[in-house]
Every structure is written in C-alpha cells, then in structure tokens.
Design an enzyme around this catalytic site. Structure first.
Site, PDB file in Angstrom:
ATOM      1  N   SER A 240       0.858  -1.181   0.000  1.00  0.00           N
ATOM      2  CA  SER A 240       0.000   0.000   0.000  1.00  0.00           C
ATOM      3  C   SER A 240       0.896   1.233   0.000  1.00  0.00           C
ATOM      4  O   SER A 240       2.124   1.126   0.039  1.00  0.00           O
ATOM      5  CB  SER A 240      -0.901   0.011   1.241  1.00  0.00           C
ATOM      6  OG  SER A 240      -0.107   0.091   2.422  1.00  0.00           O
ATOM      7  N   LYS A 241       0.287   2.410  -0.008  1.00  0.00           N
ATOM      8  CA  LYS A 241       1.075   3.640  -0.055  1.00  0.00           C
ATOM      9  C   LYS A 241       1.980   3.786   1.164  1.00  0.00           C
ATOM     10  O   LYS A 241       3.084   4.315   1.069  1.00  0.00           O
ATOM     11  CB  LYS A 241       0.153   4.856  -0.168  1.00  0.00           C
ATOM     12  CG  LYS A 241      -0.424   5.036  -1.560  1.00  0.00           C
ATOM     13  CD  LYS A 241      -1.159   6.359  -1.693  1.00  0.00           C
ATOM     14  CE  LYS A 241      -1.651   6.560  -3.119  1.00  0.00           C
ATOM     15  NZ  LYS A 241      -2.359   7.849  -3.291  1.00  0.00           N
ATOM     16  N   ARG A 242       1.510   3.285   2.305  1.00  0.00           N
ATOM     17  CA  ARG A 242       2.350   3.409   3.497  1.00  0.00           C
ATOM     18  C   ARG A 242       3.594   2.528   3.394  1.00  0.00           C
ATOM     19  O   ARG A 242       4.590   2.762   4.056  1.00  0.00           O
ATOM     20  CB  ARG A 242       1.549   3.063   4.755  1.00  0.00           C
ATOM     21  CG  ARG A 242       1.140   1.608   4.863  1.00  0.00           C
ATOM     22  CD  ARG A 242       0.226   1.368   6.064  1.00  0.00           C
ATOM     23  NE  ARG A 242      -0.275   0.013   6.112  1.00  0.00           N
ATOM     24  CZ  ARG A 242       0.337  -0.984   6.714  1.00  0.00           C
ATOM     25  NH1 ARG A 242       1.497  -0.765   7.317  1.00  0.00           N
ATOM     26  NH2 ARG A 242      -0.178  -2.192   6.729  1.00  0.00           N
ATOM     27  N   HIS A 243       3.524   1.477   2.559  1.00  0.00           N
ATOM     28  CA  HIS A 243       4.673   0.606   2.344  1.00  0.00           C
ATOM     29  C   HIS A 243       5.603   1.136   1.258  1.00  0.00           C
ATOM     30  O   HIS A 243       6.774   0.783   1.213  1.00  0.00           O
ATOM     31  CB  HIS A 243       4.218  -0.798   1.910  1.00  0.00           C
ATOM     32  CG  HIS A 243       3.458  -1.541   2.958  1.00  0.00           C
ATOM     33  ND1 HIS A 243       2.229  -2.111   2.715  1.00  0.00           N
ATOM     34  CD2 HIS A 243       3.747  -1.819   4.248  1.00  0.00           C
ATOM     35  CE1 HIS A 243       1.802  -2.718   3.806  1.00  0.00           C
ATOM     36  NE2 HIS A 243       2.703  -2.543   4.751  1.00  0.00           N
TER      37      HIS A 243
END
Length: 462
Positions: A240-243
């Site tokens: 995801s974007k946080r990754h």
C-alpha cells in the site's frame, strides 16, 4: 530466434512500483539475451485511461533508464484488427455468437452462486441455431473453449500449471457493442508484435490459461510465460502507499537515483547468489528467469534508502551538483555552484537521498545571520560564543586562506586554550553551517572564503 518481450501497462494511473519492476525484469532479460523490448499501452478502457497517465508511464520508464524499441503500441488503435481475428474465429467454428441479455447473465450468476457453483457462463448459445436469437439483441462473440482435458502452462517461474477445462468458461471476445475485451486484445497484440516471452505479475496467471486457449484456437505459437511474485510490504501485507506503493516519479521527487532504484527493484524477487549491490551492467549479465523466486517480495523503505546512500557516495560529483542545483532558490551563482562541487566529495558521505544532500549543502547559499537548528544552537552556548570571540583575532591573521593555514591556526588556538580540537571545531561548524554536522570544518571555511567565514563566526561570537 530473437527473443521479444513487452511491458504492457494500463494508463489508469501512475507507473507504480510493481509495474516498474515488471518493466525492469522484461528489460533486463531482453538485454541479457540480446533481444527486443517493446512497450504497449493497454488503453482499451477509455473511461479510466488518460493522456496524463500515458505520459507518466513514459516519464517513469525514461527516468529508470528503461529504453524500449520503436514507438509504443496503443492498443485502442488496434480494435479493427481485434475484430478481424474474432471474425476469423467465427468462420473457423472456434467462436460463436451469444445472444444472452444482461438480465439472463445476471440470473445465471445468481443461480450459480445460490447452488454453490462458480458464477461462470453456462454455454447456452454455444451450439444453438442463431435463428433462435431474440429480436433486437446484439450478440457478443465468445470463444468455444475446450470442454474436456486441461490447459497446461509451463511457467518459467511458477512451474507447470494445470487448469481443468471445467474451471474455464467460454470467454467473451467481442462485447455486444463490438468492442474487443482485454483477453482478446492482449492475445492478438502479443501475436502481431511477435512476443516470444511474457513476463508479468503472478496475478495474471489465471489469465494465461484463457489466453493460451485463444492462441491455440488461432493456431498461433504460444509465448513462454514467466509469472513473477507480487510485492508486499515489510509486514507481509499487500503493498500500500504506506509501504511504498507510490508512482515511480514520486521516488524521483524524494531524491532517489535511478541506478539505485534499478538495483533495489532487481532484488525484489530475483537474486544472483548473495549479491546485494551490483551495477546495471552486472544485472544484465546475470539476469535470467530461473533466478526469480516464487515467494512474494517485501518492499523495505529503509533498505532502499540505505542502498541509495551507497549509490550517492559512488556517483560523480559534478552530476550530483547538477541534480540538486534546482533545489536552490534563488538559483546558484557561478561562485556558489563552484563551492558546491568542491565540497561534494564530503557532502555526499552524509546523505541518503538528493533532497537530504541539498539540505546539507544549503548553508553555502544561506543569508546571514544563519538560522541555527536545535543541535547547532546547543553547541553555541555562552562559553562557546565567548571562545569564538577570542578565536576571531587569530583567524584574521591567517595569510593564505587555505585548509592547511586555517587548521594550523585553530589547532594552535586550541592548544593555547587547553581544549581538544573537537571542542573548538564543533562551535565553528555550528556558526558556519547552522548545523551540527557538515563536511570537514576547515574545508568549509576554505570554500566559504575569508570574508564569509569570518562574517558568520562574527555573527555568533561574543
């Protein structure tokens, strides 16, 4: 035989990190075998596709240094060819017209789900006489898929994959409005482009079985498939974007070097022994499909950042100076640009990305009096400022304003004061740069020049 690969993204958004790795694997393999790497933009979904997304794909690939041969193929422009092949399949008896209405298809799916069956098309128009077609219904065209046996894919990464005939229904080739489906377009384009090897994400593995059926229905050569693992976050969850599931251009904005990005992406799912850091030339020499693993790769921002730091230290100093020059506002003067290049060998040792490198170099253009960060402020207590006041008259006597002369004067002052060199140098560094870390303090003084260096020390001395 010349090996031909392709990267075929859908322009519905940015070039994300998974797509970039797929492109890289195709590019590396093609370079390794001396083949051809092609680009196809799968823009058949006109509602979701955009010109901006197409340009983002081009820009992302160019930033990564992944050059493709010839012009990109726009799939949307090939619809007449897709319909032509559908007509050939109809003529050969390998496809048929389906007159099911949307309501019938919905009822079919609901019944299957109610009975615990997969919601697949039941083939009701497969062998019916078109004369039975209801009036006013425009037919779709469906592939007449095998009813028995298995579709076997000898995948270069996943191994032999067998899918029973009853797991696949008669897929739609042309919708009732005459537009080709994704499956139809991909197979026709792969054939016409001469694609010999399809390297793509494992999420396309089930598509491969359907596509193989279509290749065989047309008596076309089936390409070699290699379905590569997905990329997960460091916690094992879907990326995801946080990754780090960002567009490639975001990494450029965050200050990553393309060669570091190539190295890092190559290691996501592929390996060559224990090699972690390698040049693009080495990657091309070593890359082969058997080196790709089956397990999902894990994206780790910290590893990428550390690797980028290694590449920064190896990068050409003038190139780095030119890369970070746009970060300065106002633009660097010729004198400031020269200062930057002179200090670059030391500046780059203390940075992990281009933005950090620019921030560390910003003291070169900072207006006086400098703003001090908290660590620099802590180094400039009352005693340190008084010490700098006593040092100033000695520095003014330095005749040849170069590293050796400046260092000799500071060392002599420290000995006279009974202080260690670091106890003198750290307050000087804080006064000159506004930070607690910088290149060697004597190098900084020499680069800033006598007037600027003494002026900055005067600003904080007491």
């Amino acid at each position: 035989m010349t090996i031909v690969t392709r990267f075929a993204p859908s322009p519905t958004g940015y070039l994300h990190i998974g797509g970039a790795r797929t492109a890289l694997f195709n590019w590396l393999y093609t370079k390794h075998v001396g083949g051809r790497f092609l680009l196809r933009i799968e823009d058949t979904d006109q509602e979701r596709s955009s010109k901006g997304a197409v340009e983002a794909i081009y820009d992302g690939l160019k930033w990564l240094g992944l050059d493709w041969e010839g012009d990109a193929v726009l799939q949307s422009q090939r619809a007449p060819r897709h319909r032509e092949v559908a007509e050939q399949l109809l003529a050969s008896g390998n496809a048929y017209h389906c007159y099911c209405t949307p309501d019938e298809l919905t009822a079919m799916r609901e019944l299957a789900m109610k009975e615990g069956r997969p919601p697949r098309y039941d083939g009701r128009w497969r062998d019916r006489d078109p004369k039975e077609a209801p009036p006013g219904v425009k037919p779709a065209v469906r592939l007449k898929a095998p009813r028995t046996g298995e579709t076997i894919i000898d995948d270069q990464v996943q191994g032999e994959v067998r899918i029973a005939a009853d797991q696949l229904d008669d897929m739609v080739l042309l919708r009732s409005d005459g537009t080709p489906t994704y499956m139809m377009a991909v197979v026709v384009d792969d054939h016409d482009m001469g694609i010999t090897h399809v390297i793509r994400g494992v999420d396309h593995l089930t598509n491969a079985a359907r596509q193989v059926q279509l290749f065989r229905a047309m008596n076309w050569a089936v390409p070699v498939y290699a379905h590569i693992p997905l990329i997960h976050g460091p916690d094992g969850a879907k990326l995801s974007k946080r990754h780090g599931a960002l567009g490639v251009q975001e990494y450029a904005k965050m200050g990553y070097l393309p060669e570091a990005m190539r190295n890092y992406l190559a290691r996501l799912g592929w390996s060559h022994g224990d090699a972690e850091i390698f040049s693009t030339e080495q990657a091309i020499e070593w890359f082969d499909l058997p080196g790709i693993g089956r397990s999902a790769a894990r994206f780790d921002f910290d590893k990428l950042r550390n690797l980028n730091g290694v590449y920064l230290q190896q990068a050409d100093d003038d190139r780095l100076a030119n890369l970070i020059a746009p970060n300065f506002d106002p633009a660097l003067t010729p004198d400031q640009a020269a200062r930057l290049k002179t200090l670059m060998p030391e500046l780059k040792k203390r940075a992990k990305d281009l933005n950090e490198l620019a921030d560390n170099a910003r003291f070169l253009t900072a207006a006086r009096p400098l703003s001090l960060d908290p660590k620099a402020e802590a180094l400039l207590g009352a005693e340190a400022r008084a010490m700098l006041g006593r040092l100033l008259p000695i520095l003014t006597t330095v005749g040849d304003w170069k590293v050796a002369g400046i260092e000799a004067a500071v060392r002599a002052f420290g000995e006279a004061e009974g202080r260690k060199l670091g106890d003198v140098a750290q307050p000087i560094r804080a006064a000159l740069t506004g930070k607690a870390t910088s290149p060697g303090v004597f190098d900084v003084m020499a680069v800033l020049g006598r007037d600027d260096a003494l002026g900055r020390i005067t600003d904080v001395a007491r």
